[in-house]
Structures are given as C-alpha cells and as structure tokens.
Write a protein that holds these residues in place. Structure first.
Motif, PDB file in Angstrom:
ATOM      1  N   ALA A 220     -74.256 -40.106  -2.758  1.00  0.00           N
ATOM      2  CA  ALA A 220     -74.180 -39.713  -1.349  1.00  0.00           C
ATOM      3  C   ALA A 220     -75.580 -39.392  -0.833  1.00  0.00           C
ATOM      4  O   ALA A 220     -76.348 -38.680  -1.486  1.00  0.00           O
ATOM      5  CB  ALA A 220     -73.269 -38.496  -1.199  1.00  0.00           C
ATOM      6  N   GLY A 221     -75.899 -39.938   0.330  1.00  0.00           N
ATOM      7  CA  GLY A 221     -77.215 -39.713   0.929  1.00  0.00           C
ATOM      8  C   GLY A 221     -78.177 -40.870   0.763  1.00  0.00           C
ATOM      9  O   GLY A 221     -79.206 -40.935   1.440  1.00  0.00           O
ATOM     10  N   GLU A 222     -77.849 -41.819  -0.130  1.00  0.00           N
ATOM     11  CA  GLU A 222     -78.703 -42.981  -0.339  1.00  0.00           C
ATOM     12  C   GLU A 222     -78.364 -44.085   0.674  1.00  0.00           C
ATOM     13  O   GLU A 222     -77.215 -44.226   1.090  1.00  0.00           O
ATOM     14  CB  GLU A 222     -78.523 -43.525  -1.759  1.00  0.00           C
ATOM     15  CG  GLU A 222     -78.935 -42.573  -2.857  1.00  0.00           C
ATOM     16  CD  GLU A 222     -80.428 -42.314  -2.891  1.00  0.00           C
ATOM     17  OE1 GLU A 222     -81.205 -43.281  -2.750  1.00  0.00           O
ATOM     18  OE2 GLU A 222     -80.813 -41.137  -3.037  1.00  0.00           O
ATOM     19  N   LYS A 223     -79.373 -44.861   1.037  1.00  0.00           N
ATOM     20  CA  LYS A 223     -79.163 -45.986   1.950  1.00  0.00           C
ATOM     21  C   LYS A 223     -78.577 -47.179   1.193  1.00  0.00           C
ATOM     22  O   LYS A 223     -78.939 -47.432   0.038  1.00  0.00           O
ATOM     23  CB  LYS A 223     -80.488 -46.404   2.595  1.00  0.00           C
ATOM     24  CG  LYS A 223     -81.015 -45.437   3.639  1.00  0.00           C
ATOM     25  CD  LYS A 223     -80.195 -45.535   4.925  1.00  0.00           C
ATOM     26  CE  LYS A 223     -80.827 -44.683   6.023  1.00  0.00           C
ATOM     27  NZ  LYS A 223     -80.058 -44.760   7.284  1.00  0.00           N
ATOM     28  N   ILE A 224     -77.703 -47.921   1.861  1.00  0.00           N
ATOM     29  CA  ILE A 224     -77.132 -49.106   1.249  1.00  0.00           C
ATOM     30  C   ILE A 224     -78.217 -50.167   1.069  1.00  0.00           C
ATOM     31  O   ILE A 224     -79.127 -50.292   1.899  1.00  0.00           O
ATOM     32  CB  ILE A 224     -75.968 -49.684   2.099  1.00  0.00           C
ATOM     33  CG1 ILE A 224     -75.236 -50.805   1.350  1.00  0.00           C
ATOM     34  CG2 ILE A 224     -76.495 -50.171   3.440  1.00  0.00           C
ATOM     35  CD1 ILE A 224     -74.482 -50.376   0.148  1.00  0.00           C
ATOM     36  N   MET A 225     -78.157 -50.882  -0.021  1.00  0.00           N
ATOM     37  CA  MET A 225     -79.081 -51.989  -0.241  1.00  0.00           C
ATOM     38  C   MET A 225     -78.876 -53.045   0.849  1.00  0.00           C
ATOM     39  O   MET A 225     -77.756 -53.405   1.178  1.00  0.00           O
ATOM     40  CB  MET A 225     -78.806 -52.607  -1.619  1.00  0.00           C
ATOM     41  CG  MET A 225     -79.631 -53.836  -1.928  1.00  0.00           C
ATOM     42  SD  MET A 225     -79.093 -54.570  -3.505  1.00  0.00           S
ATOM     43  CE  MET A 225     -80.197 -55.977  -3.590  1.00  0.00           C
ATOM     44  N   ASP A 226     -79.954 -53.518   1.416  1.00  0.00           N
ATOM     45  CA  ASP A 226     -79.866 -54.560   2.445  1.00  0.00           C
ATOM     46  C   ASP A 226     -79.525 -55.885   1.769  1.00  0.00           C
ATOM     47  O   ASP A 226     -80.265 -56.359   0.913  1.00  0.00           O
ATOM     48  CB  ASP A 226     -81.202 -54.666   3.188  1.00  0.00           C
ATOM     49  CG  ASP A 226     -81.133 -55.613   4.369  1.00  0.00           C
ATOM     50  OD1 ASP A 226     -80.018 -55.878   4.853  1.00  0.00           O
ATOM     51  OD2 ASP A 226     -82.199 -56.111   4.791  1.00  0.00           O
ATOM     52  N   PHE A 227     -78.385 -56.453   2.133  1.00  0.00           N
ATOM     53  CA  PHE A 227     -78.000 -57.708   1.507  1.00  0.00           C
ATOM     54  C   PHE A 227     -77.312 -58.631   2.504  1.00  0.00           C
ATOM     55  O   PHE A 227     -76.773 -58.189   3.525  1.00  0.00           O
ATOM     56  CB  PHE A 227     -77.080 -57.475   0.299  1.00  0.00           C
ATOM     57  CG  PHE A 227     -75.729 -56.890   0.631  1.00  0.00           C
ATOM     58  CD1 PHE A 227     -74.650 -57.715   0.971  1.00  0.00           C
ATOM     59  CD2 PHE A 227     -75.516 -55.513   0.582  1.00  0.00           C
ATOM     60  CE1 PHE A 227     -73.396 -57.183   1.260  1.00  0.00           C
ATOM     61  CE2 PHE A 227     -74.258 -54.973   0.870  1.00  0.00           C
ATOM     62  CZ  PHE A 227     -73.209 -55.815   1.214  1.00  0.00           C
ATOM     63  N   THR A 228     -77.377 -59.915   2.191  1.00  0.00           N
ATOM     64  CA  THR A 228     -76.714 -60.946   2.993  1.00  0.00           C
ATOM     65  C   THR A 228     -75.935 -61.847   2.045  1.00  0.00           C
ATOM     66  O   THR A 228     -76.459 -62.293   1.023  1.00  0.00           O
ATOM     67  CB  THR A 228     -77.737 -61.787   3.785  1.00  0.00           C
ATOM     68  OG1 THR A 228     -78.440 -60.931   4.682  1.00  0.00           O
ATOM     69  CG2 THR A 228     -77.041 -62.891   4.564  1.00  0.00           C
ATOM     70  N   LYS A 229     -74.665 -62.096   2.400  1.00  0.00           N
ATOM     71  CA  LYS A 229     -73.813 -62.977   1.606  1.00  0.00           C
ATOM     72  C   LYS A 229     -73.037 -63.904   2.526  1.00  0.00           C
ATOM     73  O   LYS A 229     -72.897 -63.626   3.719  1.00  0.00           O
ATOM     74  CB  LYS A 229     -72.835 -62.161   0.750  1.00  0.00           C
ATOM     75  CG  LYS A 229     -73.484 -61.337  -0.353  1.00  0.00           C
ATOM     76  CD  LYS A 229     -72.420 -60.588  -1.148  1.00  0.00           C
ATOM     77  CE  LYS A 229     -73.047 -59.779  -2.262  1.00  0.00           C
ATOM     78  NZ  LYS A 229     -73.651 -60.647  -3.296  1.00  0.00           N
ATOM     79  N   LYS A 230     -72.513 -64.978   1.979  1.00  0.00           N
ATOM     80  CA  LYS A 230     -71.719 -65.911   2.776  1.00  0.00           C
ATOM     81  C   LYS A 230     -70.280 -65.434   2.859  1.00  0.00           C
ATOM     82  O   LYS A 230     -69.720 -64.899   1.896  1.00  0.00           O
ATOM     83  CB  LYS A 230     -71.778 -67.303   2.157  1.00  0.00           C
ATOM     84  CG  LYS A 230     -73.147 -67.968   2.293  1.00  0.00           C
ATOM     85  CD  LYS A 230     -73.133 -69.370   1.722  1.00  0.00           C
ATOM     86  CE  LYS A 230     -74.507 -70.027   1.878  1.00  0.00           C
ATOM     87  NZ  LYS A 230     -74.527 -71.412   1.316  1.00  0.00           N
ATOM     88  N   ASP A 231     -69.674 -65.668   4.042  1.00  0.00           N
ATOM     89  CA  ASP A 231     -68.266 -65.341   4.190  1.00  0.00           C
ATOM     90  C   ASP A 231     -67.409 -66.506   3.709  1.00  0.00           C
ATOM     91  O   ASP A 231     -67.938 -67.511   3.190  1.00  0.00           O
ATOM     92  CB  ASP A 231     -67.937 -64.942   5.626  1.00  0.00           C
ATOM     93  CG  ASP A 231     -68.130 -66.081   6.626  1.00  0.00           C
ATOM     94  OD1 ASP A 231     -68.264 -67.255   6.203  1.00  0.00           O
ATOM     95  OD2 ASP A 231     -68.138 -65.805   7.839  1.00  0.00           O
ATOM     96  N   ASP A 232     -66.097 -66.415   3.871  1.00  0.00           N
ATOM     97  CA  ASP A 232     -65.206 -67.451   3.360  1.00  0.00           C
ATOM     98  C   ASP A 232     -65.330 -68.771   4.120  1.00  0.00           C
ATOM     99  O   ASP A 232     -64.806 -69.798   3.676  1.00  0.00           O
ATOM    100  CB  ASP A 232     -63.754 -66.969   3.388  1.00  0.00           C
ATOM    101  CG  ASP A 232     -63.357 -66.402   4.738  1.00  0.00           C
ATOM    102  OD1 ASP A 232     -64.149 -65.629   5.311  1.00  0.00           O
ATOM    103  OD2 ASP A 232     -62.259 -66.709   5.220  1.00  0.00           O
TER     104      ASP A 232
END
Length: 358
Positions: A220-232
């Motif tokens: 808790a308190g950490e930033k989410i890793m910036d990521f990009t993925k493909k959708d379906d």
C-alpha cells in the motif's frame, strides 16, 4: 609438540566439518523396490537437485548442507517435504503411506511435526466450511466468507506468536519463507522482524530479504508499474488510461478454476460500484497455447470490463515484477495509480469499496 597440535587441530576441524557441515540421509522404505528418489534442496543460495538410485527400497544421500532447511523428496508418483539439518538422518516406513514415515535425527523436523499438530484445530474448523462454499449464495455465502477469514486471521496470529517465541528456530525461519510466497509486504516484514539476527543472516534469511524487496512493490502506498498490454481485440491499452478511477486489477488465467469461480462475484461487485468511479481490468497469465481457451473464456464468462494479455504465461513482465506466485492475485488502485490494497476478494473487497464510496 607444535606439529602434534597442528595435526590435532586439523583433525578436529575435519571432524567438525563432517558433523556440522554435512547431512547424510539413509532411507529404507517398503514398496519402493528398485526405483529412484529425486531430492531438491539448497547448498547455500544455490538450488540443487539429485536423483538417487533405490535398490530394494534402500537409498543413501550425502551433501554439504550447513544450514537446516526444508527439502522436497519426490518418489515415483508422489512428493513429500521434510526438514533436514547437518548430521545423520534415517527415514523408514512405506511408499504406500508416505505421510506416516518415521524420520529420526532431525530436531527441526520434529519441531515441524509438533507445529502441524497445533494447526490441526484450524484445519478442522475450515473443512466443513469449505465443503459448503460452492453451495451457498447471498447473505449465507457472505457469513461463510467472514468465518473463513476469521480462521485465517487466527491462524496467522498463531504463526506470529510462534515465531516471536522461537526467533532462533530454523523452522520459524521457514514459516516466514512460506508466508512470503503468497503474503503481503506488511505481514511478511512483521514476521521477518521477529527472527533473530542469526536466522536473518542465513542463506534462507537472505532469500527472504530479497523477496521483501519484490513484495514492497505491491505494498500500500506504492505506485503501479506503468505498463501497456494488448486487449482481446489486439489493441494496445495502457494502465495510465485509467487514471482518475479506482481500478481493481485482477490477474487470472483461463485454466485457473478458482479464478473462474470468483468472476460471477466480481461481476456483481462491478455492477454495484461501477457508477462510483470504479472499474476492473483483467490481466491474463495465459500462455500462447492458451489463446483460444482465453478467448472462449471471455465469451462464456461475459466480463463487462477491459481484458488484457501478452500471452506470455508466467513470464509476463508484470507477474515477474510483482512476484505473484499464484492466481488469482489482485491489486486495488486509487485514482492516482497508487496501490491501496492487495489480494482483496469477495466480502473483503466489497467491504473496502463500501468504505471508499458509501
């Protein structure tokens, strides 16, 4: 006299190394016949495995193991865990009843067996509740989940109390290791802090410290890793596109039965809170061979939110970064992309969302 002293000291050093830097296991099991046994263990921080030949149910193994540890022994069609330490250990019994093997010469294994007996009270409480789990709905299911959560909480408290009272124990050290596989940063850090300096300085203690570095990323308190993925549909989607919303990231896989069982509950939660600046993003850990099954699961499960997948399986970069060792695993983000909770599901998730929105 000087030479005599040197020779004596060398002999004592050799004896010490043989007694305290070496483990020897002798096994004699009925119904094992002429086969093999695979042993997985650590020499310091190096993970090793050895395949032993079994003749008439008998096998023997020696290794330079300087620290007590939990090892895996894989017999034909079955695996067991046991704790070893430097010295001579004997294993007797039958391949047909591995849970009743007699293991002598390992005090840490005796300690593990004694601890397991104290945990049986929790297991006996859980059994009848788990048998009802898939048969209930609504308020009855909510009450059941609360009972299960209470048992888990009391079990965790018992583990913490044990470690606090046995901070010098190699078994306590392994308890922290086990919790670190699936636990959260705060709980594992608290347990780790109860260990003695000696236990923390062992190879296993250092592995836990390294694991804590990874677990902190999802604290808790950490930033989410910036990521990009493909959708379906094959379109790239960035997690940053959801900034401004509370986002529940559900790491799952089409082959994961517990994941699929939870999705109807998650759909209800989504429908309840979707008008409160809340959404869900599913990240699949299916691999390339599972693509068709993943797409079929999306059709049958009808999840009304964004579906993402790189189809890299356990090599998925997000899984590796956060060190998830099982699915389902989840993260709850605030509108700024900050993690506010990990692995909330069912009643616990609904309770947290009610605190935020209602």
């Amino acid at each position: 006299m000087r030479y005599f002293l040197i020779i004596t000291l060398m002999a004592l050093t050799s004896l010490t190394e043989s007694l305290f830097g070496q483990v020897k296991i002798n096994g004699n099991l009925k119904a094992l016949g002429n086969s093999s046994v695979l042993i997985q263990y650590y020499e310091g921080n190096i993970s090793k495995s050895v395949n032993l030949k079994v003749t008439d149910g008998k096998f023997s193994w020696e290794a330079p193991v300087t620290e007590a540890q939990k090892i895996t022994m894989i017999f034909p069609g079955r695996a067991i865990y046991l704790f070893i330490e430097p010295g001579n250990i004997n294993i007797t019994g039958s391949r047909d009843s591995l849970e009743q093997l007699k293991i002598t010469g390992s005090k840490i294994n005796d300690e593990a067996l004694a601890y397991a007996k104290t945990m049986k009270v929790f297991e006996e409480e859980q059994k009848p509740l788990l048998l009802q789990y898939g048969k209930l709905a609504g308020e009855e299911k909510t009450a059941l989940e609360e009972k299960l959560a209470d048992i888990v909480s009391r079990k965790n408290t018992a583990a913490n109390d044990y470690i606090a009272a046995h901070g010098q124990s190699a078994f306590s050290l392994n308890l922290v290791t086990e919790y670190s596989r699936l636990g959260n940063y705060e709980d594992v850090l608290r347990m780790y802090g109860l260990l003695s300096k000696k236990m923390k300085s062992t190879a296993e203690g250092q592995r836990i410290a390294e694991r804590l570095v990874i677990l902190k990323r999802s604290a808790a308190g950490e930033k989410i890793m910036d990521f990009t993925k493909k959708d379906d549909k094959g379109n790239p989607v960035s997690i940053a596109a959801f900034k401004g919303k509370y986002v529940y990231i559900d790491f799952w896989a089409s082959w994961c039965a517990p994941c699929r069982r939870e999705i109807p509950n998650l759909i209800k939660t989504y429908n309840t809170f979707k008008d409160h600046n809340f959404t869900v993003v599913s990240v699949s850990l299916d691999d390339p061979t599972d693509k068709d099954r993943w797409l079929a699961a999306l059709t049958s499960l009808k999840m009304p939110w964004t579906q993402l997948a790189d189809l890299k399986g356990w090599d998925d970069e997000i899984r590796l970064y956060y060190g998830f060792n099982a699915v389902p695993s989840t993260l709850l983000l605030d509108p700024n992309g900050t993690i506010i909770a990990k692995d909330l599901r069912g009643v616990a998730l609904d309770k947290k969302l009610k605190e935020l929105f209602l």
